[in-house]
Scaffold this active site. Structure first.
Site, PDB file in Angstrom:
ATOM      1  N   CYS A 100       0.828  -1.206   0.000  1.00 44.35           N
ATOM      2  CA  CYS A 100       0.000   0.000   0.000  1.00 44.35           C
ATOM      3  C   CYS A 100       0.866   1.260   0.000  1.00 44.35           C
ATOM      4  O   CYS A 100       0.580   2.222  -0.712  1.00 44.35           O
ATOM      5  CB  CYS A 100      -0.907  -0.018   1.235  1.00 44.35           C
ATOM      6  SG  CYS A 100      -2.094   1.314   1.294  1.00 44.35           S
ATOM      7  N   CYS A 197      -4.426  -1.869   6.005  1.00 45.84           N
ATOM      8  CA  CYS A 197      -4.296  -0.557   5.381  1.00 45.84           C
ATOM      9  C   CYS A 197      -5.548  -0.173   4.591  1.00 45.84           C
ATOM     10  O   CYS A 197      -5.878  -0.820   3.600  1.00 45.84           O
ATOM     11  CB  CYS A 197      -3.080  -0.573   4.450  1.00 45.84           C
ATOM     12  SG  CYS A 197      -2.729   0.984   3.652  1.00 45.84           S
TER      13      CYS A 197
END
Length: 383
Positions: A100, A197
């Site tokens: 991410c 995330c």
């Protein structure tokens, strides 16, 4: 003379809020950017997007900065979540925060910030960037080692680091909380997020089950004895103790059970008893898909340290078997490492400097002779 423009990734948490305030105090023209990267079932029960947005708006208003919202949900699903599912399907345990950061926070976000005319971006990560006399950029650990996040940032490259600020890398988390309280931030006491995330804190098995077909299968000991049934290999990671379902079992020594290996072709989960069982200890590992902050792999034979999971002390090791122009590398540890897990990141350090790292593919156990005959098929090779 116009002020230098910096776009701060603001999540609604205290770290990114204090980051924005610090940079404004330092004389930057600060723009806050709120990223929405997850839309599936965003009903507020587990995903806190709505409350996070309210907190970001309140903070931006208090410290007096402009704010923009941007939707990266398509990029997240294509670049991060699809890979996340592929890894779990192959029996590995990926770290979505690493991907991410590389694909969203320091790629899609950075590109958007530069399009807004910013010279730099900033986030609330606990890490540091240092420019060397030769003009190279190094990623350093945060001064507060209990909060250091360089492990999650190890895939950043020279271009990304050259345009990134980490103001919190120089201070302890306690000081960040104190600043937030002193300036009256509405989220000063908001607890830190620990979920996946951008997806939030939700029941993981239930969440994963909606995206991956799962198939129950046998749960066996190293000698092949059947001791139970697993719910699906994707739901287990090496070293896992909770959720195995053998807690009350009277089998074996009476010590706790741990997930230790997966045989993908036969859909078998191997479990062992005892935290220090040989199947959970590894002196070497091999890793692929590397990313090196300096742009080139470390020299074979280099003595350094490494982490094979985030919450772990640095372990002394030697770089070995750098092959295919650095596309693969090996590590040999002085002391056996516990539950080295394919799919997780092996991140290398030279003191305070993060060198980069790669995705763990295999680990050699301290007592490979104890392995089942299916050893060669325990994990499918990473693409």
């Amino acid at each position: 003379m116009s002020k230098q423009k910096v776009v701060v990734g603001m999540s609604g948490g205290v770290d990114s809020s204090v980051t924005a305030w610090l940079l404004k105090e330092q004389g930057y023209e600060v723009i806050g950017l709120f990223m929405k990267n997850w839309e599936d079932d965003d009903d507020g029960e587990y995903c806190s997007t709505r409350q996070d947005w309210i907190d970001v708006v309140s903070v931006a208003d208090l410290i007096g900065i402009d704010l923009e919202a941007v939707n990266f949900a398509a990029e997240y699903k294509d670049r991060v979540f699809a890979e996340f599912l592929r890894e779990y399907s192959a029996g590995r345990t990926p770290n979505p925060d690493v991907l991410c950061n590389a694909e969203i926070k320091f790629k899609a976000f950075l590109d958007h910030a530069l399009a807004l005319g910013a010279q730099t971006i900033a986030t609330g990560h606990y890490a540091r960037v240092r420019e060397t006399p030769a003009g190279r950029f190094e990623l350093l650990k945060a001064l507060d080692h209990t909060k250091d996040q360089s492990y999650f940032l190890h895939r950043l490259n020279q271009a990304q680091l050259s345009k990134t600020l980490f103001p919190l890398g120089e201070m302890p988390k306690t000081q960040v909380r104190e600043i937030a309280a002193q300036i009256g931030l509405p989220n000063a006491k908001k607890k830190d997020s620990t979920g996946i995330c951008f997806i939030g804190e939700r029941p993981f098995r239930e969440f994963l089950n909606r995206y991956l077909p799962t198939q129950p299968g046998p749960m066996k000991t190293p000698d092949g004895k059947l001791v139970g049934e697993h719910m699906g290999l994707a739901f287990y990671t090496f070293g896992q103790r909770k959720g195995i379902g053998l807690g009350g079992s009277k089998e074996g020594s009476g010590e706790p059970w741990f997930a230790a290996a997966k045989d993908i072709p036969s859909n078998t989960l191997y479990v062992v008893q005892g935290h220090d069982h040989p199947w959970l200890l590894s002196h070497t590992l091999s890793a692929g898909n590397p990313s090196w902050i300096a742009g080139e792999p470390p020299a074979e034979g280099l003595s350094c340290s490494a982490k094979t999971r985030y919450r772990q002390a640095d372990a002394a090791c030697t770089v070995s078997a750098v092959t295919n122009g650095g596309a693969h590398f090996g590590l040999r540890f002085s002391d056996a490492q516990w539950a080295v897990t394919p799919g997780q990141s092996a991140v290398l350090y030279d003191g305070e400097v993060c060198l980069g790292g790669g995705i763990i593919e295999t680990a050699a156990e301290a007592a490979p002779a104890l392995r089942a005959p299916q050893q060669a098929a325990l994990l499918t090779p990473r693409r």
